[in-house]
Design a protein around this motif. Sequence first.
Motif, mmCIF file in Angstrom:
data_model
loop_
_atom_site.group_PDB
_atom_site.id
_atom_site.type_symbol
_atom_site.label_atom_id
_atom_site.label_comp_id
_atom_site.label_asym_id
_atom_site.label_seq_id
_atom_site.Cartn_x
_atom_site.Cartn_y
_atom_site.Cartn_z
ATOM 1 N N PRO A 99 0.806 -1.232 0.000
ATOM 2 C CA PRO A 99 0.000 0.000 0.000
ATOM 3 C C PRO A 99 0.835 1.277 0.000
ATOM 4 O O PRO A 99 0.321 2.344 -0.341
ATOM 5 C CB PRO A 99 -0.817 -0.110 1.301
ATOM 6 N N GLY A 100 2.100 1.178 0.368
ATOM 7 C CA GLY A 100 2.948 2.357 0.398
ATOM 8 C C GLY A 100 3.591 2.703 -0.925
ATOM 9 O O GLY A 100 4.315 3.708 -1.017
ATOM 10 N N LEU A 101 3.348 1.907 -1.969
ATOM 11 C CA LEU A 101 3.928 2.191 -3.278
ATOM 12 C C LEU A 101 3.209 3.357 -3.941
ATOM 13 O O LEU A 101 1.989 3.525 -3.804
ATOM 14 C CB LEU A 101 3.853 0.956 -4.174
ATOM 15 N N SER A 102 3.954 4.128 -4.711
ATOM 16 C CA SER A 102 3.354 5.250 -5.434
ATOM 17 C C SER A 102 2.417 4.782 -6.534
ATOM 18 O O SER A 102 1.494 5.508 -6.912
ATOM 19 C CB SER A 102 4.467 6.126 -6.031
ATOM 20 N N LEU A 103 2.635 3.587 -7.073
ATOM 21 C CA LEU A 103 1.805 3.074 -8.151
ATOM 22 C C LEU A 103 0.484 2.506 -7.671
ATOM 23 O O LEU A 103 -0.388 2.205 -8.489
ATOM 24 C CB LEU A 103 2.568 1.975 -8.915
ATOM 25 N N VAL A 104 0.334 2.324 -6.371
ATOM 26 C CA VAL A 104 -0.878 1.712 -5.813
ATOM 27 C C VAL A 104 -1.786 2.816 -5.292
ATOM 28 O O VAL A 104 -1.356 3.693 -4.537
ATOM 29 C CB VAL A 104 -0.518 0.734 -4.672
ATOM 30 N N ASN A 105 -3.044 2.771 -5.714
ATOM 31 C CA ASN A 105 -4.027 3.725 -5.223
ATOM 32 C C ASN A 105 -4.534 3.289 -3.857
ATOM 33 O O ASN A 105 -4.893 2.140 -3.656
ATOM 34 C CB ASN A 105 -5.205 3.826 -6.194
ATOM 35 N N GLY A 106 -4.581 4.209 -2.945
ATOM 36 C CA GLY A 106 -4.947 3.897 -1.575
ATOM 37 C C GLY A 106 -3.953 4.536 -0.629
ATOM 38 O O GLY A 106 -2.786 4.750 -0.994
ATOM 39 N N CYS A 107 -4.401 4.838 0.558
ATOM 40 C CA CYS A 107 -3.562 5.572 1.520
ATOM 41 C C CYS A 107 -3.010 6.824 0.855
ATOM 42 O O CYS A 107 -1.796 7.016 0.742
ATOM 43 C CB CYS A 107 -2.420 4.702 2.044
ATOM 44 N N GLU A 108 -3.937 7.667 0.351
ATOM 45 C CA GLU A 108 -3.544 8.811 -0.458
ATOM 46 C C GLU A 108 -2.709 9.832 0.302
ATOM 47 O O GLU A 108 -2.048 10.665 -0.300
ATOM 48 C CB GLU A 108 -4.808 9.484 -1.019
ATOM 49 N N LYS A 113 1.686 6.843 3.161
ATOM 50 C CA LYS A 113 2.415 6.071 2.163
ATOM 51 C C LYS A 113 3.894 5.978 2.508
ATOM 52 O O LYS A 113 4.512 4.922 2.391
ATOM 53 C CB LYS A 113 2.235 6.702 0.774
ATOM 54 N N ARG A 114 4.462 7.090 2.925
ATOM 55 C CA ARG A 114 5.884 7.078 3.272
ATOM 56 C C ARG A 114 6.139 6.172 4.470
ATOM 57 O O ARG A 114 7.124 5.436 4.502
ATOM 58 C CB ARG A 114 6.348 8.501 3.584
ATOM 59 N N THR A 115 5.237 6.198 5.441
ATOM 60 C CA THR A 115 5.404 5.352 6.624
ATOM 61 C C THR A 115 5.321 3.880 6.267
ATOM 62 O O THR A 115 6.142 3.066 6.719
ATOM 63 C CB THR A 115 4.335 5.703 7.673
ATOM 64 N N LEU A 116 4.328 3.518 5.443
ATOM 65 C CA LEU A 116 4.175 2.109 5.061
ATOM 66 C C LEU A 116 5.356 1.631 4.216
ATOM 67 O O LEU A 116 5.875 0.520 4.423
ATOM 68 C CB LEU A 116 2.868 1.918 4.296
#
Length: 215
Positions: A99-108, A113-116
């Motif tokens: 979920p922390g990847l830039s390519l994955v939508n979610g946790c906008e 995202k940076r934490t994950l």
Amino acid sequence: MDECARALELLGMLLYAGAWLCVLGAAVTPRWLSMSTSLLPVESYELGLWETCVVQDTGGMECRAYDSLLGLSPDLKLGRVLTCASLALGALGFLVAIPGLSLVNGCEEDGAKRTLGTAGGLMGMLSGVLCLIPVSYVAHLAVVRFFDDTLPDVVPRWEFGDSLFCGWAGGFLLVVAGLLLVLGSRSAARAPPLPAGPQRRYQVMNTVLARAEYV
């Protein structure tokens, strides 16, 4: 900067998956140590974390699991515990990093995202270290026992098996993959935000026009 961060994240995830499979292969295959003797050249012996095998010269193999957990040597006990911990932590880190990847939508939210992504990368690095410890320890004991001068030269000795090299490769690649994920997450966090749609463009144009009229 954003494209570079995405490339680092993608490369890190690919290395992560391949390294985890290498650690899994090292954990389940009975080839941590191997021994062959000139007294019986048609047979060789393979030692793993879960079983020992006798390999025939004709290609046949017969394996037998260890009878008792308490009867195992300390290096095998350590190998079992740390490799299982490495696999569990590596799988958890992989799932956390997705979920922390830039390519994955979610946790906008950028902070989430940076934490994950950072947490998944750190888990991958720790998983690699947990794999490298038992592999290196078993290899160290094999080297010490191989060059033991108190044993006669005719006594067979254990040597490195294929699983040790697989474990070394998997542990090292896990550390590299985790480092790439951490760098990718932090690079994506430093990337400048994109304009948020037409409303943002209108605000920028109005600001420019106002400054031009003022001048």
